[in-house]
Write an enzyme that holds these catalytic residues in place. Structure first.
Site, PDB file in Angstrom:
ATOM      1  N   SER A 139       0.838  -1.204   0.000  1.00  0.00           N
ATOM      2  CA  SER A 139       0.000   0.000   0.000  1.00  0.00           C
ATOM      3  C   SER A 139       0.865   1.244   0.000  1.00  0.00           C
ATOM      4  O   SER A 139       1.993   1.243   0.530  1.00  0.00           O
ATOM      5  CB  SER A 139      -0.892  -0.010   1.247  1.00  0.00           C
ATOM      6  OG  SER A 139      -1.482   1.247   1.469  1.00  0.00           O
ATOM      7  N   TYR A 164      -2.666  -0.351  10.606  1.00  0.00           N
ATOM      8  CA  TYR A 164      -2.808  -1.032   9.320  1.00  0.00           C
ATOM      9  C   TYR A 164      -1.623  -0.720   8.408  1.00  0.00           C
ATOM     10  O   TYR A 164      -0.980  -1.607   7.842  1.00  0.00           O
ATOM     11  CB  TYR A 164      -4.111  -0.633   8.631  1.00  0.00           C
ATOM     12  CG  TYR A 164      -4.095  -0.901   7.152  1.00  0.00           C
ATOM     13  CD1 TYR A 164      -4.192  -2.205   6.661  1.00  0.00           C
ATOM     14  CD2 TYR A 164      -3.940   0.141   6.223  1.00  0.00           C
ATOM     15  CE1 TYR A 164      -4.142  -2.462   5.293  1.00  0.00           C
ATOM     16  CE2 TYR A 164      -3.887  -0.110   4.863  1.00  0.00           C
ATOM     17  CZ  TYR A 164      -3.987  -1.412   4.401  1.00  0.00           C
ATOM     18  OH  TYR A 164      -3.924  -1.658   3.055  1.00  0.00           O
ATOM     19  N   LYS A 168       1.767  -3.133   6.845  1.00  0.00           N
ATOM     20  CA  LYS A 168       2.261  -3.241   5.468  1.00  0.00           C
ATOM     21  C   LYS A 168       3.760  -2.950   5.421  1.00  0.00           C
ATOM     22  O   LYS A 168       4.529  -3.639   4.738  1.00  0.00           O
ATOM     23  CB  LYS A 168       1.500  -2.276   4.552  1.00  0.00           C
ATOM     24  CG  LYS A 168       0.030  -2.644   4.338  1.00  0.00           C
ATOM     25  CD  LYS A 168      -0.127  -3.942   3.586  1.00  0.00           C
ATOM     26  CE  LYS A 168      -1.576  -4.216   3.224  1.00  0.00           C
ATOM     27  NZ  LYS A 168      -1.763  -5.520   2.552  1.00  0.00           N
TER      28      LYS A 168
END
Length: 369
Positions: A139, A164, A168
């Site tokens: 991402s 989150y 990643k």
């Protein structure tokens, strides 16, 4: 299209983890159309097997071409048992993981455990099964507060505002370390011993996926209030939500609202196909590419595009800025064009047209089925 065949003349088989989700289901579709066979592993916590049924319908493929298993990758014993049912896969695409930014702020341990442990389990099992080509669903959040235009050389890991995004980033670091350890293992292998396969890992850093398949049969189906702008827009247009609140109207942008780089989900799916082709050609190691358009659209431009696509008003109000939001975030995708042969081919009108086809046909997502 001609079938994608391996050395034995049979179709290559790709393991797609999280393949029933939004990007995963579109990628499974593109893989089938390109001649691959696909095996999907998915917990169905935030997805539905209905998406895969519809992929079979759209592609007109038989069930032998697309198989799926309900599985949580955090359950390593169950993962091991399922992988034993198949010959080693040609490659793996890893989408699996929790992805709601706001939820990650409230449940950080859940996100760190789920996203990182599942990846560790997958790497171990793939390595044992000599499947050592992996495409990871990363991402643009790994870039944190890096200024636009964002290249692959922009700083990562700094200014990430939620767990989150940090998962990643941490997973990318794990994958990088893993490929380095693989190099070390090969360098120190006993004389005359050759590894049958070596790890090649591609991390695709997406910007803002949107749109759907033009059929309207598969699309994004968030559980609860959408975390992203596009599905919120379509849910307001279809009447599921009363209005959109725009966070900030006084940025230094074309109309005062935030600008983001939006990418049609089919362009993203095709990027994964290009990544697999790339891994067939390059040396072992860890590779990263941005998947973005190279420009951006403002929130108000997206609102107007949805109103045009749907023929309906999208009620909206301007609220205060959110802490940590940047005025403009967009990619420099030139490396993906140069090395992967990939670039966006679908613009804002196609994104909103296809998103509306999905939302109007499935007002409540797959639950309508």
């Amino acid at each position: 299209m001609a079938s994608e065949e391996g050395e034995n003349g049979k179709r290559k088989v790709v393991l797609v983890c999280g393949g029933a989700g939004y990007i995963g289901s579109h990628t499974a579709l593109v893989l089938l159309e390109a001649g691959f066979d696909v095996v999907v592993l998915d917990s169905f916590v935030n997805s539905s097997p209905e998406s895969l049924e519809r992929v079979l319908k759209i592609t007109n493929c038989g069930p032998e071409r697309l198989k799926w298993h309900k599985l949580d990758l955090c359950d390593q014993a169950a993962l091991h048992e399922i992988l034993l049912q198949y010959p080693p896969f040609d490659s793996c695409i890893h989408f699996a993981g929790l992805k709601a930014v706001n939820e990650s702020l409230h449940e950080p341990l859940l996100y760190y455990h789920n996203n990182i442990v599942s990846t560790l389990n997958l790497l171990k099992e793939l390595d044992e099964r000599t499947c050592r080509k992996l495409v990871f669903s990363s991402s643009a959040t790994v870039y944190g507060n890096a200024p636009a235009p964002i290249t692959e050389e922009s700083h990562v890991g700094q200014g990430i505002t939620n767990p989150y995004g940090r998962t990643k980033y941490f997973i990318e670091e794990i994958l990088r370390d893993f490929t380095i350890s693989d190099d070390h293992h090969a360098t120190n292998a006993k004389e005359g011993h050759e590894l049958s396969s070596r790890w090649k890992i591609e991390s695709l850093r997406y910007f803002n996926p949107t749109g759907a398949h033009p059929s309207g049969d598969i699309g994004e189906d968030p559980r609860g209030p959408p975390n992203n702008l596009a599905p919120y827009l379509s849910q307001v247009a279809v009447g599921r939500r009363e209005q959109l609140t725009i966070f900030g109207g006084d940025y230094d942008t074309v109309d005062g609202t935030g600008v983001r780089d939006y990418v049609h989900v089919l362009d993203l799916a095709e990027g994964h196909l290009k990544a697999l082709e790339y891994l067939d050609k390059v040396p072992c190691g860890f590779h990263t590419h941005n998947l973005g358009s190279g420009s951006g659209y403002s929130v108000l431009q997206m609102v107007k595009a949805m109103e045009k696509a749907s023929g309906r008003p999208v009620p909206h109000v301007i609220g205060p800025r959110r802490q940590g939001d940047l005025a403009s975030v967009y990619a420099d995708p030139s490396l993906a064009k140069k090395e992967l042969g990939w670039e966006c081919t679908r613009g804002i009108d196609e994104m909103m047209r296809d998103l509306w086809a999905w939302q109007s046909k499935n007002p409540n997502g797959y639950r309508d089925a």
